[in-house]
Motif scaffolding. Structure first.
Motif, PDB file in Angstrom:
ATOM      1  N   ASP A   1      -8.435 -92.644  23.937  1.00 60.35           N
ATOM      2  CA  ASP A   1      -7.644 -93.473  23.030  1.00 60.35           C
ATOM      3  C   ASP A   1      -6.819 -92.553  22.131  1.00 60.35           C
ATOM      4  OD1 ASP A   1      -6.654 -95.142  21.010  1.00 60.35           O
ATOM      5  OD2 ASP A   1      -8.363 -96.508  21.177  1.00 60.35           O
ATOM      6  N   ILE A   2      -5.594 -92.266  22.561  1.00 63.66           N
ATOM      7  CA  ILE A   2      -4.734 -91.364  21.801  1.00 63.66           C
ATOM      8  C   ILE A   2      -4.282 -91.984  20.479  1.00 63.66           C
ATOM      9  CG2 ILE A   2      -2.525 -90.138  21.793  1.00 63.66           C
ATOM     10  CD1 ILE A   2      -4.640 -88.788  23.485  1.00 63.66           C
ATOM     11  N   PRO A   3      -3.842 -93.272  20.449  1.00 61.29           N
ATOM     12  CA  PRO A   3      -3.401 -93.862  19.172  1.00 61.29           C
ATOM     13  C   PRO A   3      -4.464 -93.792  18.080  1.00 61.29           C
ATOM     14  CG  PRO A   3      -2.697 -95.237  20.994  1.00 61.29           C
ATOM     15  CD  PRO A   3      -3.623 -94.211  21.574  1.00 61.29           C
ATOM     16  N   ASN A   4      -5.718 -94.045  18.459  1.00 67.23           N
ATOM     17  CA  ASN A   4      -6.805 -94.006  17.476  1.00 67.23           C
ATOM     18  C   ASN A   4      -7.537 -92.662  17.453  1.00 67.23           C
ATOM     19  OD1 ASN A   4      -6.649 -96.769  16.465  1.00 67.23           O
ATOM     20  ND2 ASN A   4      -7.254 -97.352  18.549  1.00 67.23           N
ATOM     21  N   ARG A   5      -7.093 -91.764  18.293  1.00 67.00           N
ATOM     22  CA  ARG A   5      -7.574 -90.385  18.351  1.00 67.00           C
ATOM     23  C   ARG A   5      -9.096 -90.275  18.523  1.00 67.00           C
ATOM     24  NH1 ARG A   5      -7.101 -87.078  14.470  1.00 67.00           N
ATOM     25  NH2 ARG A   5      -6.677 -88.463  12.727  1.00 67.00           N
ATOM     26  N   TYR A   6      -9.574 -90.799  19.644  1.00 70.58           N
ATOM     27  CA  TYR A   6     -10.978 -90.566  19.975  1.00 70.58           C
ATOM     28  C   TYR A   6     -11.179 -90.582  21.489  1.00 70.58           C
ATOM     29  CZ  TYR A   6     -11.836 -95.570  20.939  1.00 70.58           C
ATOM     30  OH  TYR A   6     -11.813 -96.839  21.464  1.00 70.58           O
ATOM     31  N   LEU A   7     -12.262 -89.929  21.905  1.00 66.95           N
ATOM     32  CA  LEU A   7     -12.714 -89.961  23.292  1.00 66.95           C
ATOM     33  C   LEU A   7     -14.038 -90.707  23.321  1.00 66.95           C
ATOM     34  CD1 LEU A   7     -12.190 -86.210  24.310  1.00 66.95           C
ATOM     35  CD2 LEU A   7     -10.693 -88.132  24.879  1.00 66.95           C
ATOM     36  N   GLN A   8     -14.201 -91.567  24.312  1.00 66.65           N
ATOM     37  CA  GLN A   8     -15.491 -92.233  24.482  1.00 66.65           C
ATOM     38  C   GLN A   8     -16.266 -91.498  25.558  1.00 66.65           C
ATOM     39  OE1 GLN A   8     -15.546 -96.492  24.673  1.00 66.65           O
ATOM     40  NE2 GLN A   8     -17.429 -96.533  25.880  1.00 66.65           N
ATOM     41  N   LEU A   9     -17.469 -91.056  25.199  1.00 67.91           N
ATOM     42  CA  LEU A   9     -18.336 -90.330  26.123  1.00 67.91           C
ATOM     43  C   LEU A   9     -19.492 -91.233  26.511  1.00 67.91           C
ATOM     44  CD1 LEU A   9     -18.462 -86.920  24.204  1.00 67.91           C
ATOM     45  CD2 LEU A   9     -16.846 -87.628  25.968  1.00 67.91           C
TER      46      LEU A   9
END
Length: 243
Positions: free
Chosen positions: A212-220
């Motif tokens: 999620d680039i707009p919210n700046r996170y990666l889901q692991l």
């Protein structure tokens, strides 16, 4: 193949005693004794050293002398010796912080010490080197409180730096390894699918489920989210989303 150990020590009686004890422990080890920074550099260039035993202070005439640390700093800049075990010998009361944090030191001996105490640490360091030499390339060996933790790189979900330590988040547990840096881990895990997503975090790409680039996170996995640093967004977009 003969193993090589380098002792940088200006006390001839001490270095000879260590050389004798190491030889009695393993006759296949060649011990090289140096009394100066220059002699130590020459030996490190000539032989493939598997353990460095370094006196921090070589000249008692100069109160600010730290020749041993200067030598360690130099060899740590050589790719061949990035992770070779170093044991410091010292009369300083607290060399640990710089030695462990900056130079990735295996251990230290506070003078005066017994040869028996020294050999206990030396044997452990040589075994540590052997573990690394024969390790599967997909395994990383981490040391904490004198214990080696063999960890499959595929079991590491992500790594975070925190207060002079690295937190290794695995499938079933989290391990806190002191005095290791993100840079050192990336070097150890090169070519095995890890990428840095922020100043303090490295992730295993095989566990990424959503970007999620707009919210700046990666889901692991199913629930864990880690932040993407602002300066890492472009790299993440190119490497994971190919845009």
């Amino acid at each position: 193949m003969k193993k090589h150990v380098l002792i940088l020590e200006d006390n001839t009686m001490l270095s000879e005693a260590l050389e004798k004890a190491i030889g009695e422990y393993d006759g296949g080890i060649a011990v090289h004794r140096a009394e100066t920074y220059e002699e130590a550099c020459a030996a490190a260039l000539t032989y493939k050293i598997e353990l460095f035993i370094l006196d921090i202070i070589l000249s008692t005439k100069h109160r600010s002398d730290t020749s041993g640390i200067q030598f360690a700093d130099r060899i740590r800049k050589c790719e061949e010796y990035c992770f070779t075990p170093i044991i410091f010998t010292t009369v300083l009361s607290d060399p640990q912080m710089h030695a462990f944090k900056e130079l990735h030191c295996y251990g230290y001996l506070e003078k005066p010490f017994s040869i028996e105490t020294a050999m206990g640490l030396i044997k452990d360091a040589l075994r540590y080197k052997a573990y690394r030499g024969y390790a599967d390339k997909k395994t990383i060996y981490l040391r904490k409180d004198g214990i080696l933790f063999p960890i499959q790189l595929s079991d590491i979900i992500f790594v975070q730096s925190h207060s002079h330590s690295l937190l290794f988040h695995l499938k079933d547990e989290t391990i806190d390894i002191p005095y290791m840096t993100i840079k050192q881990f990336l070097k150890e895990s090169a070519d095995f699918g890890f990428m840095q997503c922020s100043k303090n975090t490295v992730v295993n790409k095989q566990y990424i489920r959503n970007v999620d680039i707009p919210n700046r996170y990666l889901q692991l996995g199913e629930i864990k989210k880690v932040d993407i640093g602002r300066t890492f967004c472009k790299k993440i977009r190119q490497e994971l989303l190919h845009v």
